[in-house]
Design a protein around this motif. Sequence first.
Motif, PDB file in Angstrom:
ATOM      1  N   HIS A 127       3.177   1.773 -13.498  1.00 54.60           N
ATOM      2  CA  HIS A 127       4.038   1.801 -14.685  1.00 54.60           C
ATOM      3  C   HIS A 127       5.075   2.913 -14.568  1.00 54.60           C
ATOM      4  CE1 HIS A 127       2.223  -1.217 -17.340  1.00 54.60           C
ATOM      5  NE2 HIS A 127       1.124  -0.954 -16.658  1.00 54.60           N
ATOM      6  N   LYS A 128       4.669   4.078 -14.069  1.00 58.12           N
ATOM      7  CA  LYS A 128       5.608   5.188 -13.876  1.00 58.12           C
ATOM      8  C   LYS A 128       6.667   4.815 -12.841  1.00 58.12           C
ATOM      9  CE  LYS A 128       2.358   8.876 -14.934  1.00 58.12           C
ATOM     10  NZ  LYS A 128       1.607  10.021 -14.409  1.00 58.12           N
ATOM     11  N   LEU A 148       7.699   1.761 -12.029  1.00 56.41           N
ATOM     12  CA  LEU A 148       8.593   0.744 -12.574  1.00 56.41           C
ATOM     13  C   LEU A 148       9.551   1.318 -13.610  1.00 56.41           C
ATOM     14  CD1 LEU A 148       6.112  -2.253 -12.904  1.00 56.41           C
ATOM     15  CD2 LEU A 148       7.974  -1.998 -11.241  1.00 56.41           C
ATOM     16  N   ALA A 149       9.106   2.353 -14.346  1.00 54.34           N
ATOM     17  CA  ALA A 149       9.948   2.966 -15.365  1.00 54.34           C
ATOM     18  C   ALA A 149      10.912   3.986 -14.772  1.00 54.34           C
ATOM     19  CB  ALA A 149       9.074   3.644 -16.426  1.00 54.34           C
ATOM     20  N   GLY A 150      10.671   4.419 -13.556  1.00 55.60           N
ATOM     21  CA  GLY A 150      11.498   5.459 -12.934  1.00 55.60           C
ATOM     22  C   GLY A 150      12.430   4.894 -11.897  1.00 55.60           C
ATOM     23  N   GLU A 151      12.404   5.511 -10.740  1.00 54.68           N
ATOM     24  CA  GLU A 151      13.306   5.127  -9.655  1.00 54.68           C
ATOM     25  C   GLU A 151      12.566   4.344  -8.581  1.00 54.68           C
ATOM     26  OE1 GLU A 151      16.643   8.501  -9.652  1.00 54.68           O
ATOM     27  OE2 GLU A 151      14.658   9.198  -9.084  1.00 54.68           O
ATOM     28  N   ASP A 186      10.008   7.485  -6.598  1.00 55.28           N
ATOM     29  CA  ASP A 186       9.176   8.428  -7.346  1.00 55.28           C
ATOM     30  C   ASP A 186       7.948   8.877  -6.570  1.00 55.28           C
ATOM     31  OD1 ASP A 186      10.751   8.676  -9.629  1.00 55.28           O
ATOM     32  OD2 ASP A 186       9.947   6.829 -10.472  1.00 55.28           O
TER      33      ASP A 186
END
Length: 138
Positions: free
Chosen positions: A67-68, A70-73, A77
Amino acid sequence: MRFLFTTIPGSGHFHPLVPTARALQRRGHDVAFAASPTFTPAIEAAGFEAHPAGPAWLEQLSDPVMHKILAGEFFVDLIRMGMVEGIIRAAEAAGADAIVRGGAELGGIVAGAILDLPVASAAAGANKVYWPMLRPGL
């Protein structure tokens, strides 16, 4: 020679690397993999030495690390999540002469530059898909 392969912890990233890794073994080279600690059992089950690198996660939508990402770069990441340090430790432990990275795994590029090791990228076709997503983060 000793080769360290790096991969994202998912079947679609790992299994395309296996034929090349096995071909190198048949030619007398040592092969090890660096990946998420939660993916090392899959690597070992395929008959390879496994070294933990980066956060403990699996590439699946229910995983909080995913999730991190997909929500970031996207996979960029992972560089900030300890992947580079883990690959450096794995390369030193395996005595790697070269790093072979899966198309989406970016820590191998950075670790190779730090260690002054040659880095090869496998799954070149995947780069057409990943580079447009990865380039802004890099």
